[in-house]
Design an enzyme around this catalytic site. Structure first.
Site, short mmCIF file in Angstrom:
data_model
loop_
_atom_site.label_atom_id
_atom_site.label_comp_id
_atom_site.label_asym_id
_atom_site.label_seq_id
_atom_site.Cartn_x
_atom_site.Cartn_y
_atom_site.Cartn_z
N ASP A 125 10.25 13.00 12.19
CA ASP A 125 9.93 12.91 10.82
C ASP A 125 8.36 13.18 10.92
O ASP A 125 7.69 12.26 10.19
CB ASP A 125 10.15 11.78 10.19
CG ASP A 125 9.81 11.77 8.81
OD1 ASP A 125 10.08 12.94 8.17
OD2 ASP A 125 10.08 10.71 7.93
N ALA B 234 8.76 3.04 0.21
CA ALA B 234 9.74 4.03 0.51
C ALA B 234 11.05 3.77 0.02
O ALA B 234 11.29 2.76 -0.38
CB ALA B 234 9.61 4.41 1.85
N VAL C 47 0.65 -1.12 0.07
CA VAL C 47 -0.02 -0.02 0.16
C VAL C 47 0.96 1.17 0.08
O VAL C 47 0.28 2.46 -0.14
CB VAL C 47 -0.86 0.00 0.98
CG1 VAL C 47 -1.99 -1.23 1.03
CG2 VAL C 47 -0.18 -0.07 2.50
#
Length: 521
Positions: free
Chosen positions: A289, A132, A129
């Site tokens: 992050d 990265a 899904v």
């Protein structure tokens, strides 16, 4: 020579991709040495005409170059002291979207890591899904005693360790060459920058460490009703696989969906800002992050934080530094704010506290003349670090990571509530920390800690004295009849002396022959 050739090949490919995507077109000719300017003109000729704005060009180039360069770009976004503020801002918008590596490979990795077939570990295992630079995520279902629950399964890319290792070796050699050739590169400590990146990547490539970060963040925020951190499924996690609770929520970047679901955007903006400050100041362990892709709102209205691959830590001194400078700016106590920098050891003692207070006042006074919604704490920290650079303040990686995350968090909060008063929002967290740590209770706890350290030292004194006595006895026995050396040690000394004499004589012969040649000429 093979390695040097491989480095040159990689760098030439990187240069071509940067030129093709139009990144080099923004480099001013005066910024490069005269011999390289013709190459800069060539780079502009081969640039794609439809490359788009500068930030898009840089993101596209790094994505084409592969995971190592994407990660390098993300890392350099945290180092404006190295790449400059404008490039750092461009790198912040880098989208970490990579192609998926395939269902069969993903299932093989899961089976190998968990030491059992995929459909034994999971009742269902769906396609990727999200993908990265280092890993991709699959949605799966776990069935335990008839109870089914959805989970997110993060899987490392195949062969990612070897690819990163090769690229890191190239980055190291380039940084070493740059430091030898350029004083500016030495000032920026490029070799240290690469080593920091290498350590960060090596930690991200062990998903057991990310699982531990999830657990620590969840433990720290367990009493924060407005925050939720997904639970880790330790039985289905390992070095290359991380399984966590699946989150059904709305991404914080989807403002329309948040409004349609009836969520209070102003309250969400406050939660985002205060949760980050609590992580940094109260816990000393913060998600570094916190972009909108890693933040969700669940059906209960809680802020859900995912992807704990990049985390930051602040020690007690750094937390006190952060709290006191924010409080100093709130109360306009410039002298105290300057003194905090000196107490923390961030500014060398040969500078004047008064001069530094004057520099801080130059930052703070214009801020207090503006409306609250125009004040940016992220910009304040950025300006503060810029000024401290004038006072020989050394680079502090943990503060730069804090600054970078503050910029992102503030941007997220402002996108939800453009009128957000940053000072009013931050004040309760800052004042609570100061009351707990610098007030009477904090002083008592600090004194108790100091007494504990003294007690520990006193408890160790008998053992230290005993060890010291044994060392003195052994030294006395060893030197009672004179110091003796073993035959092996003597042989080693003789070989070293012979080698030194040989090279000394050789050097003398070279000098003599050189003088003879000069005389004959």
């Amino acid at each position: 020579m093979i390695f040097l050739l491989a480095d040159a090949t990689r760098l030439l490919r990187a240069a071509y991709v940067l030129a093709r995507e139009g990144v080099l077109s923004f480099v001013p000719p005066l910024a490069v040495p005269p011999p390289a300017r013709p190459l800069l003109k060539l780079a502009r000729l081969i640039a794609r005409p439809d490359a788009g704005p500068r930030s898009a060009r840089l993101a596209a180039a790094l994505s084409r170059l592969g995971p190592s360069y994407v990660k390098l770009g993300q890392f350099l976004a945290t180092r404006p002291d190295v790449v400059g503020p404008s490039i750092a801002r461009d790198l912040e918008v880098l989208q970490d979207r990579m192609p998926a590596f395939g269902q069969a490979v993903a299932e093989a990795t899961v089976a190998g890591t968990l030491d059992r077939p995929v459909l034994v570990a999971f009742a269902e295992f769906g396609p990727a899904v999200a993908a990265a630079s280092i890993a991709e995520v699959h949605r799966a279902v776990v069935d335990e005693d008839g109870v089914r629950r959805d989970v997110a399964v993060k899987i490392l890319r195949p062969d990612i360790g070897r690819r990163f290792g090769s690229d890191m070796a190239t980055f190291r050699r380039v940084a070493a060459f740059a430091e030898r050739a350029s004083p500016e590169a030495r000032r920026l400590r490029l070799e240290a920058v690469v080593e920091t990146l290498a350590r960060s990547v090596s930690m991200e490539m062990d998903l057991r460490l990310e699982a531990a970060a999830y657990a620590e963040l969840a433990e720290n925020t367990r009493d924060d009703a407005e925050i939720h951190v997904p639970a880790v499924d330790w039985d289905r996690s390992g070095r290359e696989v991380l399984t966590t609770q699946w989150i059904d929520g709305i991404k914080l970047s989807d403002r329309a969906a948040l409004e349609a679901a009836g969520h209070d955007l102003k309250a969400l903006a406050r939660i985002v800002m205060q949760s980050f400050l609590r992580q940094a100041m109260r816990d000393g362990f913060f998600h570094a992050d916190m972009h909108p892709g890693n933040l969700f709102v669940d059906v209960q209205g809680r802020l859900v934080i995912v992807d704990c691959g990049i985390m930051g830590r602040l020690g007690a001194r750094e937390r006190r530094f952060l709290a006191e400078i924010l409080y100093g700016f709130i109360t306009r106590n410039w002298r105290r704010t300057a003194q905090v920098h000196f107490d923390a050891g961030y500014v060398p003692r040969h500078h004047s506290v008064e001069d530094f207070a004057q520099a801080i006042r130059a930052i703070g006074e214009p801020i207090h003349s503006r409306a609250a919604e125009q004040i940016s704490m992220a910009k304040l920290l950025s300006l503060l670090l810029e000024v401290t650079g004038l006072f020989d303040m050394k680079t502090r990686p943990e503060l730069l990571l804090l600054q970078k995350t503050m910029v992102v968090v503030e941007g997220v909060a402002r996108s939800l509530d453009p009128q957000l008063n940053m000072w009013t929002t931050a004040a309760p967290v800052v004042e609570d920390w100061i009351a707990r740590n610098l007030g009477p209770v904090g002083r008592i706890q600090e004194a108790g800690g100091a007494i504990g350290e003294v007690g520990s030292f006193l408890a160790d004194v008998p053992d230290l004295l005993g060890r010291a006595g044994r060392v003195v006895t052994q030294l006395d026995e060893a030197t009672r009849d004179g110091l003796s050396l073993s035959p092996k040690t003597l042989e080693g000394i003789g070989q070293a002396e012979a080698k030194r004499a040989f090279w000394g004589n050789a050097a003398l012969w070279v000098i003599a022959l050189s003088l003879l040649v000069i005389a004959l000429k």
